[in-house]
Design an enzyme around this catalytic site. Structure first.
Site, PDB file in Angstrom:
ATOM      1  N   ASP A 143      27.609  36.566  50.409  1.00 27.50           N
ATOM      2  CA  ASP A 143      28.695  35.626  50.790  1.00 27.50           C
ATOM      3  C   ASP A 143      28.471  34.467  49.613  1.00 27.50           C
ATOM      4  OD1 ASP A 143      30.794  34.340  51.621  1.00 27.50           O
ATOM      5  OD2 ASP A 143      30.113  34.199  53.589  1.00 27.50           O
ATOM      6  N   CYS A 158      36.912  34.339  49.287  1.00 29.61           N
ATOM      7  CA  CYS A 158      36.599  35.142  50.501  1.00 29.61           C
ATOM      8  C   CYS A 158      37.397  36.247  51.071  1.00 29.61           C
ATOM      9  CB  CYS A 158      35.829  34.337  51.507  1.00 29.61           C
ATOM     10  SG  CYS A 158      35.146  35.087  53.009  1.00 29.61           S
ATOM     11  N   LYS A 189      30.342  38.850  58.809  1.00 27.16           N
ATOM     12  CA  LYS A 189      31.457  38.008  58.942  1.00 27.16           C
ATOM     13  C   LYS A 189      32.560  38.720  58.651  1.00 27.16           C
ATOM     14  CE  LYS A 189      33.090  34.624  55.505  1.00 27.16           C
ATOM     15  NZ  LYS A 189      32.774  33.689  54.417  1.00 27.16           N
ATOM     16  N   HIS A 240      36.427  37.450  59.056  1.00 21.25           N
ATOM     17  CA  HIS A 240      37.166  36.605  58.051  1.00 21.25           C
ATOM     18  C   HIS A 240      38.480  37.167  57.779  1.00 21.25           C
ATOM     19  CE1 HIS A 240      37.053  32.712  55.238  1.00 21.25           C
ATOM     20  NE2 HIS A 240      37.947  32.621  56.103  1.00 21.25           N
ATOM     21  N   ASN A 251      32.545  36.971  46.096  1.00 25.96           N
ATOM     22  CA  ASN A 251      32.994  36.127  44.936  1.00 25.96           C
ATOM     23  C   ASN A 251      31.875  35.420  44.265  1.00 25.96           C
ATOM     24  OD1 ASN A 251      34.198  34.538  47.707  1.00 25.96           O
ATOM     25  ND2 ASN A 251      32.659  33.681  46.473  1.00 25.96           N
ATOM     26  N   LYS A 255      32.961  29.663  41.924  1.00 31.73           N
ATOM     27  CA  LYS A 255      33.845  30.222  43.042  1.00 31.73           C
ATOM     28  C   LYS A 255      34.931  29.505  43.104  1.00 31.73           C
ATOM     29  CE  LYS A 255      33.911  29.903  48.214  1.00 31.73           C
ATOM     30  NZ  LYS A 255      33.427  29.542  49.403  1.00 31.73           N
TER      31      LYS A 255
END
Length: 571
Positions: free
Chosen positions: A46, A84, A138, A140, A294, A311
């Site tokens: 991440d 993300c 995660k 998301h 990313n 990012k």
């Protein structure tokens, strides 16, 4: 007698060879053997930057991932979306986010939306092919309606967080206000005070051990597996374990040191997963992919050097991410660096073809992704074009060597920073350590950092800064002038190509995007602009409703409010 003995041994050896099972290691055409379908382990970091891995930067300690990368195929031109939720949607659907309404931003905690229900997902398709599907980490991609949850989108098991970030130890968000950690759909409080990287790694090991046990017993439930291991690491809030932090070489950049320790935490977890695969004799038939959602967030300790951007930008630093494929017993040509173009959307058709999907999944499922197994295994190019993102007046595409960016590309953050801010606050969140010891650690590392700072000031007197500074570049100057009003669910706006907001780069000769050559090659600009307008025929309106008032939502026992919105089917 001697002839009889020789004949006997010859027959014995021949029989032994005839009855010995030989592992199938190669593929026929673009598929592996039909008899032995591979397992898939997809490891997602991440916010991991291009320069945050050991094969790009030897100063980053990650012994397990380093070995896996160098024994596998390092994908040097692997791309994803700059932030993300869109990236995760691209991976799980095989479609560019502008085709699913996820092209704009991340899904916020109280946004009434999620991954559209009309889109089929990779785990749903793998279930149809007889795979078992597991996720740890995660999510998301929405949780306001139960239909959005990972366990309703194809995963048979899930352990992790629904939102984009949480405390690594307490597994809460918004300063501890809400609990966000679930086992299946059950709030899981038993993991409090255990670092999330350890929890996710342990869950992966537990599942692998269970699969290995069923395999040994030749159970009818012995099926190939797809495991999605989506670490929080090294996303902010930066909270490594003390074990990892003690192993990090102290530098002048405090925040970078803490960030690097989080990367090492992830490596320790992966090490345990690899041991479990080998122990259960699953390693040789497992395709392991490692990548990031990313580019890195430089203001949070990451580094994308030498790539331009950060990012949340469409520059290479926001979209070109460190990636490898490790499957030495299945790859035709392991241990090399692959420069072929690949995008996150390509994993779905690649995995489905290897899993035995009948027909072309890209055509049958209307995917943007392309089966890339020949690219990975044989270094054969199959993709020459891709979309970075398209959203209203903003976007970027690449055709061959050329890349065009139009509109707002996002703010850039300069280089790596010398950070002398108090980055030791995370020590106070570590459970099981006395306050006295925490204070000793804090004083010790403060002293080391001060010494490093003095040496740095002596050697680089003009480069010292006390805080991160945002660079007011030309990207910021056109930010206010080129973006029209945000579209609604019923509106898609065509781009307006303001010449001051158009970038053209030749990535073969200028991979770090230093020279904007739009004025030198207007004909290429026009060609790429026409291609962008072609893609706009496929754009669906952004699904980004405003957040609701959280005070009107019900939280039971401090758990993040669940199942309060209407799930959507998007055409």
């Amino acid at each position: 007698m001697k002839k009889i003995l020789l004949t006997f041994f010859a027959v014995l050896v021949a029989c032994q060879l005839a009855t010995t099972k030989r592992p199938v290691r190669r593929k026929k055409g673009n598929r592996l053997s039909r008899h032995v379908r591979p397992n898939f382990l997809f490891i997602l970091a991440d916010d991991l930057g291009y320069n945050d891995v050991s094969w790009h930067n030897p100063e980053v300690p990650m012994p397990t991932l380093d070995r896996l990368a160098k024994e596998g195929v390092i994908m040097e031109s692997h791309y994803t979306n700059p932030v993300c939720s869109p990236s995760r949607a691209a991976f799980l659907t095989g479609k560019y986010p502008f085709r699913t309404g996820r092209q704009e931003k991340i899904i916020m905690p109280f946004q009434p939306t999620g991954l559209s229900l009309n889109v089929t997902t990779l785990p749903q398709e793998l279930l149809k092919l007889g795979y078992q599907t597991h996720m740890a980490g995660k999510w998301h991609l929405g949780f306001c309606a139960n239909e959005y949850l990972p366990t309703r989108r194809g995963f048979q098991t899930f352990l992790g967080i629904y939102n984009g970030a949480a405390d690594y130890y307490s597994h809460t968000r918004m300063s501890g206000k809400y609990h966000d950690f679930f086992d299946g759909e059950r709030p899981a409080r038993e993991y409090k005070n255990k670092h999330s990287s350890i929890v996710y790694g342990d869950r992966a090991v537990e599942i692998i051990n269970d699969i290995g046990e069923k395999k040994r017993k030749r159970s009818k439930d012995d099926k190939p597996f797809f495991m999605y291991l989506a670490f929080q690491n090294p996303h902010t809030v930066l909270q490594p374990t003390l074990r990892s932090f003690k192993r990090i070489k102290t530098t002048v950049n405090q925040m970078r040191d803490v960030y690097t320790a989080l990367v090492l935490d992830m490596d320790f977890a992966v090490q345990n997963v690899m041991r479990a695969l080998k122990k259960n004799k699953l390693y040789e038939n497992t395709i392991i992919v490692f990548t990031s959602d990313n580019g890195g967030s430089i203001k949070e300790g990451a580094s994308n050097w030498p790539l331009r951007g950060n990012k949340n930008t469409l520059f290479e630093g926001g979209t070109r991410v460190p990636t490898f494929v490790h499957a030495p017993h299945l790859l035709k040509n392991p241990s090399y660096v692959n420069e072929r173009l690949m995008h996150m959307v390509d994993w779905m058709p690649t995995f489905l073809n290897l899993a035995g999907f009948k027909g072309n999944p890209s055509l049958k499922l209307d995917l943007d992704g392309i089966d890339q197994w020949n690219t990975i295994s044989k270094n054969i190019s199959v993709r020459t074009e891709m979309v970075y993102n398209i959203n209203h007046n903003v976007g970027a595409i690449r055709m061959g060597d050329y890349k065009i960016i139009f509109g707002l590309s996002g703010r850039e953050w300069c280089c790596e920073y010398l950070v002398v801010a108090p980055w030791l606050r995370w020590i106070h969140s570590i459970p099981g350590v006395s306050e006295r010891k925490k204070q000793i650690y804090k004083e010790h590392y403060t002293m080391l950092w001060e010494r490093s700072k003095l040496r740095f000031e002596r050697d680089h007197p003009s480069n010292v800064t006390g805080r991160n500074e945002e660079i007011q570049s030309d990207e910021d100057l056109y930010e206010q002038t080129t973006v029209s009003s945000v579209g609604t669910l019923n509106e898609v706006q065509l781009p307006v190509f303001n010449s001051s907001a158009v970038y053209l780069f030749n990535l073969r000769t200028d991979p770090n995007e230093q020279e904007n050559i739009r004025d030198k090659h207007p004909e290429i600009v026009e060609q790429l602009k026409a291609r962008v307008l072609g893609y706009f025929k496929l754009v669906v309106p952004e699904d980004g409703p405003p957040e609701v008032d959280e005070t009107k939502l019900q939280s039971i026992d401090g758990v993040i409010p669940l199942n309060w919105c209407q799930a959507k089917f998007r055409e």
